[in-house]
Each structure stands twice: as structure tokens, then as C-alpha cells.
Write a protein that holds these residues in place. Sequence first.
Motif, PDB file in Angstrom:
ATOM      1  N   ASP A 148       8.181 -16.704  14.423  1.00 58.73           N
ATOM      2  CA  ASP A 148       8.221 -15.436  13.839  1.00 58.73           C
ATOM      3  C   ASP A 148       9.019 -14.428  14.493  1.00 58.73           C
ATOM      4  O   ASP A 148       9.927 -14.685  15.582  1.00 58.73           O
ATOM      5  CB  ASP A 148       6.525 -14.809  13.883  1.00 58.73           C
ATOM      6  N   CYS A 217      12.974 -13.182   5.607  1.00 52.54           N
ATOM      7  CA  CYS A 217      11.826 -14.402   5.761  1.00 52.54           C
ATOM      8  C   CYS A 217      11.383 -14.480   4.538  1.00 52.54           C
ATOM      9  O   CYS A 217      11.146 -15.881   3.839  1.00 52.54           O
ATOM     10  CB  CYS A 217      10.621 -13.802   6.428  1.00 52.54           C
ATOM     11  N   ASN A 223       7.510 -18.837   5.420  1.00 57.94           N
ATOM     12  CA  ASN A 223       6.389 -18.335   5.870  1.00 57.94           C
ATOM     13  C   ASN A 223       6.075 -17.759   7.265  1.00 57.94           C
ATOM     14  O   ASN A 223       5.245 -17.842   7.860  1.00 57.94           O
ATOM     15  CB  ASN A 223       5.380 -19.765   6.054  1.00 57.94           C
ATOM     16  N   GLU A 224       7.361 -17.182   7.656  1.00 57.24           N
ATOM     17  CA  GLU A 224       7.373 -16.558   8.750  1.00 57.24           C
ATOM     18  C   GLU A 224       7.178 -14.953   8.446  1.00 57.24           C
ATOM     19  O   GLU A 224       7.446 -14.367   7.557  1.00 57.24           O
ATOM     20  CB  GLU A 224       8.736 -16.488   9.384  1.00 57.24           C
ATOM     21  N   LEU A 225       7.095 -14.023   9.556  1.00 57.14           N
ATOM     22  CA  LEU A 225       6.811 -12.614   9.139  1.00 57.14           C
ATOM     23  C   LEU A 225       7.509 -11.982  10.387  1.00 57.14           C
ATOM     24  O   LEU A 225       8.021 -12.612  11.322  1.00 57.14           O
ATOM     25  CB  LEU A 225       5.464 -12.252   9.171  1.00 57.14           C
ATOM     26  N   PRO A 253       6.644  -9.579   4.332  1.00 54.08           N
ATOM     27  CA  PRO A 253       5.827  -9.919   5.228  1.00 54.08           C
ATOM     28  C   PRO A 253       5.988  -9.383   6.569  1.00 54.08           C
ATOM     29  O   PRO A 253       6.668  -9.850   7.523  1.00 54.08           O
ATOM     30  CB  PRO A 253       5.966 -11.538   5.402  1.00 54.08           C
ATOM     31  N   GLU A 307      -2.272 -13.205   8.798  1.00 56.62           N
ATOM     32  CA  GLU A 307      -2.918 -13.741   7.651  1.00 56.62           C
ATOM     33  C   GLU A 307      -2.876 -13.119   6.218  1.00 56.62           C
ATOM     34  O   GLU A 307      -2.361 -13.827   5.387  1.00 56.62           O
ATOM     35  CB  GLU A 307      -4.427 -14.251   7.729  1.00 56.62           C
ATOM     36  N   ARG A 310       1.054 -13.508   5.416  1.00 58.04           N
ATOM     37  CA  ARG A 310       1.541 -15.062   5.044  1.00 58.04           C
ATOM     38  C   ARG A 310       0.915 -15.427   3.665  1.00 58.04           C
ATOM     39  O   ARG A 310       1.366 -16.190   3.041  1.00 58.04           O
ATOM     40  CB  ARG A 310       0.978 -16.042   6.180  1.00 58.04           C
TER      41      ARG A 310
END
Length: 426
Positions: A148, A217, A223-225, A253, A307, A310
Amino acid sequence: MSPCTLSIHQEITTQLVDVSHKQSAEDEQQLKLKLKMLTNISNVLRACAQRHGVAAVMSARTYADFTSEATFEIKKCDTFKLDVAPATEVVMTRDEGLHYYRVMQTIRRMELKADQLYKQKIIRGFCHLYDGQEACAVGIEAAINLSDHLITAYRAHGYTFTRGGTVKEIMAELTGRRGGIAKGKGGSMHMYCKHFYGGNGIVGAQVPLGAGVALACKYQGNNELCVCLYGDGAANQGQIFETYNMAALWKLPVIFVCENNRYGMGTSVERAAASTDYFKRGEFIPGLRVDGMDILCVREATRFAAEHCRAGKGPVLMELQTYRYHGHSMSDPGVSYRTREEIQEVRSKSDPISLLKDRMLSNNMASIDELKEIDVAVRKEIEDATLFATTDPEPPLEDLCNHIYHNNPEIEVRGTNPWSKLKSVS
């Protein structure tokens, strides 16, 4: 004989007495052999203690006796536009606790050493210290992945370390040496490593940059933030509200984190903001207000926010209520707008390292001696890094213009006048 060995010795001796009355001679002989073996082990441990000190025996006798994990009640977060909240009953393992303790102590000792070197005029220029706020950096890192992304303002030493920089690289950067994390050309405010984008000197300017990282992202679908940090002093910047709008509109995200240490330079939040509910500032963005002095509160709130991001629900705004022990920067003594008694009260009642230490000791997750060993090891690491940071050479003049471009053929750069020429190597 160590207390642990002694207790086992006594237990087997008791069994031996019982067996002499109840059991066969064969059972008695087996227990005698066990007792002899245990006596031999005890002798080895005693000899080890005489050679290397009692710490070796202490670790040998207590490691198996520690609680491997414990459950803790933590302070409930205030929420905004959320139907659920982060957990208030959380689990921490012994290994996690020891890791958190070591990292927070390293940041604390590193910052205290930077204070000392600055006063000796070995570190020059801007320098903003992070001691007191360690639970924020370590708690956030405990809840996200190294893949991340994170960007912050100029109080960046702690985040540089948690993101993967070494103490040696950070200290050498502070003293402007070639072995620094930015090759000695960034200084206190401009440190970078993989997935960490600084260290930014312009108040609030990192927030739109962080949203841009989050946009990347989402665009790449990895699926990274991005965790995007700023202080209460920057919270009134217009560019931050513009960024909120874009992030909410595009469901980026990104976790916006306001580190509210109660003072923007020398101005208290009550004198600077009409509303000090910073976690509600997003208006259309869900918010959390978190005890930023408790590493477990920060960790659980960040997990909750991560969470949310994502899952494709868009940004979250977290306000971490924390406190800095030093002034705004090294030019600020920090006691003209607050009292020494206020600082001492926070230290005595809310210090993040002391809070974690007390939890671990009271739940039999570590011993005082074990934590002291960590303290000694951390101090040695800081001293070794300081020696490197004060003896490593400064970058030569010919390196001044290097790395203007990431991947480019060598170019010529004009110096301070048309006749002085420098080269830039990627």
C-alpha cells in the motif's frame, strides 16, 4: 538454580516421594533419571548465568511462561456517516506487542538523538520531531500492507522508518550525508522509500497528491490504497476540501488521516478552527475519531478504514487525537503557548509507549528485563547510526543535479551562471 528450574525440580522430587510409597521400583528409577537430567540442565544454566549474566537464564526460564496473546478493551471511536464502528475488543499477540514496542522505542530514541544533534548544530535547517505521536505511525503500518502507499507532511521521520527506511539512512539524511535515504539532498522534510512519497514541505500540498496515488491504485485495479496524512494546522486548506470532493465522487481508495496534535505551529485548534470535529469535515465522507495515543485503537480503526476502501466504498476520513512533546519545529521551544505541566500530564497519563508496556506487563506478555533488553539494543542501534551519520562524507558537488529524471540519458544542467555546467545522471 533458576526459579523455573527449581519449581520443576521440586515437582519431580514430590512425585518421587509419592512413587516411593505407591509405585514400582522401575517407576522410581525413571524419575531418578529425570531428576538427574534436570540437575545437569540446572548446572548448565547456572554456568551460563555466571558467564553472560542473569538475562540469559531469565529468557530461558520465562519465554515459555509468557501469554502468547491477550484480549484488550479499547476506547470506542466516534463515528460519522457509518452504521458500524471498529471493534472495541481486540487481540494482540506477544510477538506483535514486542514488535510495536521496539518500533515505537526506535522512533522515540531516534527523535531524541535528532534533537541533541540539532542543538549541537550537526543537523541544520528545518527539523520537525515526532516523539509523542509514535502510536499513529506504528498503528497505521500494522493495519496496511507494505504494497500500500503512504504520503505525509514534513513531520516524516517516523513514517520513513515504518515504511522501510533504516535508522542509519534517516540519521544520515538529517546530517546531509551521502548515505542518507535521499542521498543527503532532501533533509528532514524530504525522505522517500518504496511506496512512501514523503515528506512534503508545503502545508496541505500532499493531500491532492495522495488522492492521485489512490486514483492510480483504482485505475490499475491492484486492490491497493493510499494513506494520506496531514495535521490539524493544514485541515483548513482549500485544496483539502477540493480533494475530498474528487475522492468521494470517484470513490477513490484513500484514507485521509488528520493527525490532530492540538496545535498548528503555536496556535491551539480551538483558536484556529470554528469546528474541531475534523473527522466530520469530509461532509459526504464517512469519518472516525480515534485515540491516537493508543496503538491498538489506531490499528483497529485503520483496519476498519482499509476494509472499507478495498470493498470499493470510497474514502474514509480519520482524525487521530494525538500530542507532540517537542515544539512545532526545532526553532519552537513549545512552551510559549502551552505549559510544561500540560506536556508532563500527557506524558504521565497518555504516553503511547508506556501504555503498551503496562498492557504487556500486566498481562504477562513480557518481562521488565526483556523490555529493558530491547531498550538497550535500540540505544545501541541509534548510537551506531549516529556515528555513521557524523562520519559518512557529504555528497560531492558533481552529484548535486543527479536524479532530476528517473530514466533519462545524461543531460547538462546550467549552474548558478551560464558558464558553470553540471551533469545530471538518472
